[in-house]
Scaffold this motif. Structure first.
Motif, PDB file in Angstrom:
ATOM      1  N   PHE A  72       0.858  -1.185   0.000  1.00 39.44           N
ATOM      2  CA  PHE A  72       0.000   0.000   0.000  1.00 39.44           C
ATOM      3  C   PHE A  72       0.891   1.231   0.000  1.00 39.44           C
ATOM      4  O   PHE A  72       2.042   1.184   0.424  1.00 39.44           O
ATOM      5  CB  PHE A  72      -0.940   0.006   1.213  1.00 39.44           C
ATOM      6  N   ASP A  73       0.358   2.322  -0.527  1.00 42.64           N
ATOM      7  CA  ASP A  73       1.117   3.564  -0.653  1.00 42.64           C
ATOM      8  C   ASP A  73       0.932   4.438   0.583  1.00 42.64           C
ATOM      9  O   ASP A  73      -0.172   4.544   1.125  1.00 42.64           O
ATOM     10  CB  ASP A  73       0.689   4.342  -1.898  1.00 42.64           C
ATOM     11  N   VAL A  74       2.035   5.044   0.991  1.00 45.61           N
ATOM     12  CA  VAL A  74       2.046   5.952   2.139  1.00 45.61           C
ATOM     13  C   VAL A  74       2.568   7.289   1.651  1.00 45.61           C
ATOM     14  O   VAL A  74       3.593   7.355   0.980  1.00 45.61           O
ATOM     15  CB  VAL A  74       2.953   5.395   3.264  1.00 45.61           C
ATOM     16  N   SER A  75       1.844   8.342   1.984  1.00 42.87           N
ATOM     17  CA  SER A  75       2.289   9.679   1.610  1.00 42.87           C
ATOM     18  C   SER A  75       2.418  10.537   2.855  1.00 42.87           C
ATOM     19  O   SER A  75       1.919  10.186   3.925  1.00 42.87           O
ATOM     20  CB  SER A  75       1.324  10.306   0.608  1.00 42.87           C
ATOM     21  N   GLU A  76       3.110  11.636   2.689  1.00 44.17           N
ATOM     22  CA  GLU A  76       3.295  12.549   3.806  1.00 44.17           C
ATOM     23  C   GLU A  76       1.962  13.198   4.149  1.00 44.17           C
ATOM     24  O   GLU A  76       1.084  13.335   3.302  1.00 44.17           O
ATOM     25  CB  GLU A  76       4.327  13.612   3.429  1.00 44.17           C
ATOM     26  N   GLY A  77       1.835  13.587   5.400  1.00 44.27           N
ATOM     27  CA  GLY A  77       0.613  14.264   5.821  1.00 44.27           C
ATOM     28  C   GLY A  77      -0.216  13.372   6.720  1.00 44.27           C
ATOM     29  O   GLY A  77       0.257  12.885   7.729  1.00 44.27           O
ATOM     30  N   ALA A  78      -1.445  13.130   6.338  1.00 42.16           N
ATOM     31  CA  ALA A  78      -2.372  12.350   7.161  1.00 42.16           C
ATOM     32  C   ALA A  78      -1.867  10.917   7.312  1.00 42.16           C
ATOM     33  O   ALA A  78      -1.301  10.346   6.375  1.00 42.16           O
ATOM     34  CB  ALA A  78      -3.757  12.347   6.536  1.00 42.16           C
ATOM     35  N   PRO A  79      -2.071  10.310   8.488  1.00 47.93           N
ATOM     36  CA  PRO A  79      -1.644   8.920   8.697  1.00 47.93           C
ATOM     37  C   PRO A  79      -2.347   7.969   7.726  1.00 47.93           C
ATOM     38  O   PRO A  79      -3.486   8.189   7.338  1.00 47.93           O
ATOM     39  CB  PRO A  79      -2.074   8.621  10.134  1.00 47.93           C
TER      40      PRO A  79
END
Length: 142
Positions: free
Chosen positions: A126-133
């Motif tokens: 799964f992809d994780v981006s900066e900002g919201a958990p």
């Protein structure tokens, strides 16, 4: 403003920016059947090391309790991750398997893919981006 206060402000800005841009993954483990042993979560970023617990990017463990447990991994770079969870029911520090292949303790993977044979990274990734958990829910299978 003197040089010292300028350097202090610069360092504070760097620390704030680093903390603000770091990603977080919350792993919700559902379906813990009993309170024996511990629930263990391993976070992977490299498909080549997937399922090799000693090579996970990060690991966490909590005493098992019935129902749901939450684990949080902070300070991560944006990217693609996968999670392996298992209920170390007998507390021996490893996922027990029948004939070295079939798990005999509760286990789960991010995205809860159907598995035939050894699990692969991509169906669980799964992809994780900066900002919201980023939150992923893992259903334990016993």
């Amino acid at each position: 403003m003197n040089v010292r206060s300028g350097v202090g402000l610069l360092l504070a800005a760097v620390v704030w920016n680093t903390a603000a841009s770091a990603a977080e993954v919350q792993v919700v483990v559902d379906g813990v059947k009993h309170d024996k042993g511990a629930v263990k979560v391993a976070l992977y970023v490299d498909p080549a090391t997937f399922r090799k617990e000693d090579k996970a990017l990060a690991r966490q463990s909590q005493p098992a309790h019935v129902g749901q447990q939450v684990f949080t991994f902070s300070g991560l770079a944006a990217g693609r991750y996968a999670v392996v969870v298992y209920h170390d029911e007998n507390g021996n520090g490893e996922m027990d398997r029948f004939l070295g292949m079939i798990p005999t303790e509760g286990y789960g993977l991010s995205n809860n893919p159907e598995v035939s044979g050894p699990p692969k990274f991509e169906p669980s990734a799964f992809d994780v981006s900066e900002g919201a958990p980023t939150k992923t829910v893992v259903e334990l299978r016993y």
